[in-house]
Design an enzyme around this catalytic site. Structure first.
Site, PDB file in Angstrom:
ATOM      1  N   LYS A   1     -12.233  -1.374   5.695  1.00  0.00           N
ATOM      2  CA  LYS A   1     -11.473  -1.197   4.162  1.00  0.00           C
ATOM      3  C   LYS A   1     -10.969  -2.829   4.289  1.00  0.00           C
ATOM      4  O   LYS A   1     -10.229  -3.314   5.225  1.00  0.00           O
ATOM      5  CB  LYS A   1     -10.356  -0.303   4.346  1.00  0.00           C
ATOM      6  CG  LYS A   1      -9.423  -0.013   3.283  1.00  0.00           C
ATOM      7  CD  LYS A   1      -8.655   1.144   3.414  1.00  0.00           C
ATOM      8  CE  LYS A   1      -7.475   1.406   2.208  1.00  0.00           C
ATOM      9  NZ  LYS A   1      -6.572   2.356   2.224  1.00  0.00           N
TER      10      LYS A   1
ATOM     11  N   SER B   1      -6.982   5.660  -1.476  1.00  0.00           N
ATOM     12  CA  SER B   1      -7.258   4.551  -1.831  1.00  0.00           C
ATOM     13  C   SER B   1      -8.348   3.875  -1.031  1.00  0.00           C
ATOM     14  O   SER B   1      -8.924   3.070  -1.644  1.00  0.00           O
ATOM     15  CB  SER B   1      -5.937   3.743  -1.629  1.00  0.00           C
ATOM     16  OG  SER B   1      -5.881   3.713   0.001  1.00  0.00           O
TER      17      SER B   1
ATOM     18  N   SER C   1      -4.728   8.469   2.021  1.00  0.00           N
ATOM     19  CA  SER C   1      -5.687   7.536   1.420  1.00  0.00           C
ATOM     20  C   SER C   1      -7.107   7.606   2.413  1.00  0.00           C
ATOM     21  O   SER C   1      -8.015   7.047   2.131  1.00  0.00           O
ATOM     22  CB  SER C   1      -5.216   6.319   1.409  1.00  0.00           C
ATOM     23  OG  SER C   1      -4.816   6.200   0.205  1.00  0.00           O
TER      24      SER C   1
HETATM   25  N1  GLN Z   1      -2.299   8.091  -3.215  1.00  0.00           N
HETATM   26  C1  GLN Z   1      -1.051   7.767  -2.266  1.00  0.00           C
HETATM   27  C2  GLN Z   1      -0.452   6.613  -3.053  1.00  0.00           C
HETATM   28  O1  GLN Z   1      -1.000   6.191  -4.038  1.00  0.00           O
HETATM   29  C3  GLN Z   1      -1.597   7.520  -1.050  1.00  0.00           C
HETATM   30  C4  GLN Z   1      -2.144   5.997  -0.757  1.00  0.00           C
HETATM   31  C5  GLN Z   1      -2.391   5.840   0.541  1.00  0.00           C
HETATM   32  O2  GLN Z   1      -2.364   6.749   1.448  1.00  0.00           O
HETATM   33  N2  GLN Z   1      -2.443   4.526   0.846  1.00  0.00           N
HETATM   34  O3  GLN Z   1       0.428   5.881  -2.693  1.00  0.00           O
END
Ligand code: GLN
Length: 482
Positions: free
Chosen positions: A72, A148, A172
């Site tokens: 990532k 994400s 995410s």
């Molecule tokens: N969807 C969540 C957010 O937008 C989690 C994101 C994540 O785990 N990095 O914050």
């Protein structure tokens, strides 16, 4: 069969019998990526030369020897870009060091290959917040891969990678893994060093593996854990060989079904798949117990106060002075900061910085930030109480299968609700996995559904064991997108 379709476990066998070499794997992956990445969009960049050079010297006697792992784009790998899906860092930042997780993977023999798209600074649930391009779901190219870590999940689910690293602040790793039909594991907070992971919300962030199978998840976790002098929140505890107990089955395990999680509004295909998975675990010998997590309703609100608060502090370093984007507009120092940040950050990141700064400001701190911290404690205590009675907690990973591109990203509140089942594990610091449990139909397409299992602190072994028993008793993990 292309080597890109294989798992870490199967490649290890073929490497050790000398049937193939690490260079064969890298060549195969590079061909696959060239052919398929233009439509899927998982990878932002691939340094083919570096990967081939590392493949040549890879030591296949090591546990992960010669296995390429896709990364990532918020985890630093020496000499490679690390954009975080943001214009702020694109073309202006090259990682000068390896994150601890990368260093550990390298010590195990693995080689990092490719940088994966993500929501900008890991803020989002669809990867549509990336400023650098669109990533699609390999099961239906008109849909999002989740986020994400959408690049990580789409490349593993679409067999453009063997395995990948993601990061999980509120879901995410697990949510995109569910939407792309792969296995995503968030370790206990403090298990895996965050050194070299670009911080979003430091009290919630964890790095973890996205893989095709539960066994591969255990294999990677073996090379991610441990105390790190460079991350004071890592725990100084030993960890087992996570592949050892995988086959111990679920007989006698007590699995809690929180009544607050099984409510209306869920996609019928998701409810059906998760109900069938629950029966399957029962038939394998697990005991199902109804439990209650009374503060579930506060979860999303608590997270969306605390995560932006921490993000607003962490992102203060992007000031156009130290590294990253710098405005070309001349002005005084304040104008310099304002123009740099206005130009460099996308809308979701700005929204979070505004929210976070607001809840931390004097006058609102007690009403929002402090209250959210108290709610977080109550949520953690809910879990502590339930874990006196059960070994694991089961739910869907996400309330619906993959959405169409563009359908929820314009409505932040709707997007935030994607996280209802995953964020509590971050707020409470618990290990959790998403494992494929079937498909939901939409418009004649089969869209993957994930089963979510949460464990006690530091008990990744039980999480993996139950996920493995379930996975091996079904053939969902063998399904592949066309
Ligand atoms: N969807 C969540 C957010 O937008 C989690 C994101 C994540 O785990 N990095 O914050």
């Amino acid at each position: 069969m292309s080597l890109s379709n294989e798992t870490i476990a199967s490649l290890r066998q073929r490497l050790s019998s000398k049937e193939i070499t690490p260079t064969d794997i890298v060549n195969d992956l590079v061909m696959t990526i060239e052919a398929r990445n233009p439509e899927v969009g998982s990878y932002l960049t691939v340094d083919v030369e570096a990967a081939l050079a590392e493949a040549k010297t890879a030591d296949v006697s090591k546990p992960l020897g010669g296995i390429p792992i896709a990364i990532k784009d918020n985890i630093n790998v020496t000499g490679q870009p690390c954009t975080c899906g943001s214009k702020f860092l694109q073309g202006t930042y090259t990682a000068p060091y390896d994150a601890t997780s990368i260093q550990l993977l390298r010590e195990g023999g693995a080689l990092p290959l490719g940088r994966l798209n993500m929501d900008e600074f890991a803020m989002g649930s669809t990867t549509e917040n990336s400023a650098l391009g669109v990533t699609r779901n390999p099961w239906d190219l008109s849909r999002v891969p989740g986020g994400s870590s959408g690049g990580s999940a789409s490349c593993v689910g679409g067999h453009l990678a063997i395995a990948a690293l993601g990061s999980d602040t509120g879901g995410s790793i697990r949510q995109p893994a569910a939407l792309c039909g792969c296995v995503g594991l968030k370790p206990t907070y403090g298990r895996v060093s965050r050194y070299g992971l670009v911080a979003f919300a430091s009290s919630l962030d964890q790095i973890g593996p996205i893989t095709k199978t539960v066994e591969d998840s255990a294999l990677l976790l073996n090379h991610l854990c441990g105390k790190d002098a460079r991350d004071s929140t890592t725990l100084d505890v030993s960890f087992p060989d996570f592949t050892k107990g995988l086959k111990d089955g679920v007989k006698g395990l007590r699995i809690g079904l929180p009544k607050e999680y099984f409510i209306e509004g869920m996609h019928p295909g998701v409810s059906a798949a998760v109900a069938a998975a629950t029966r399957q675990l029962e038939s394998l010998g697990a005991e199902l117990v109804e439990v209650s997590l009374p503060h579930t309703a506060c979860g999303v609100a608590t997270y969306y106060i605390l995560a932006p608060a921490e993000a607003s502090a962490n992102l203060a370093r992007f000031d156009g002075v130290r590294y990253g984007h710098r405005t070309a507009i001349q002005g005084d120092l304040l104008e310099h900061y304002m123009n740099t940040r206005a130009e460099g950050f996308g809308p979701e990141v700005k929204r979070r910085i505004l929210l976070g700064t607001y809840v931390l400001s004097s006058g609102y701190y007690d009403a929002y930030y402090l209250k959210a911290q108290r709610a977080r404690t109550l949520i953690r205590m809910d879990f502590e109480k339930v874990f006196e009675k059960v070994d694991l907690i089961l739910s869907p990973t996400a309330p619906s299968p993959a959405h169409k591109l563009g359908s929820i990203s314009k409505d932040p509140l709707k997007m935030y609700l994607e996280d209802v089942f995953t964020i509590a594990a971050n707020l409470a610091g618990l290990p959790a996995i998403s494992v494929p449990c079937g498909f939901a139909e939409e418009e004649g397409k089969r869209l993957p559904v994930g089963l979510h299992l949460v464990g006690r602190p530091l008990d990744e072994a039980t999480v993996l064991r139950a996920a493995y028993a379930y996975e091996q008793s079904t053939d969902w993990h063998q399904a592949r997108p066309e």
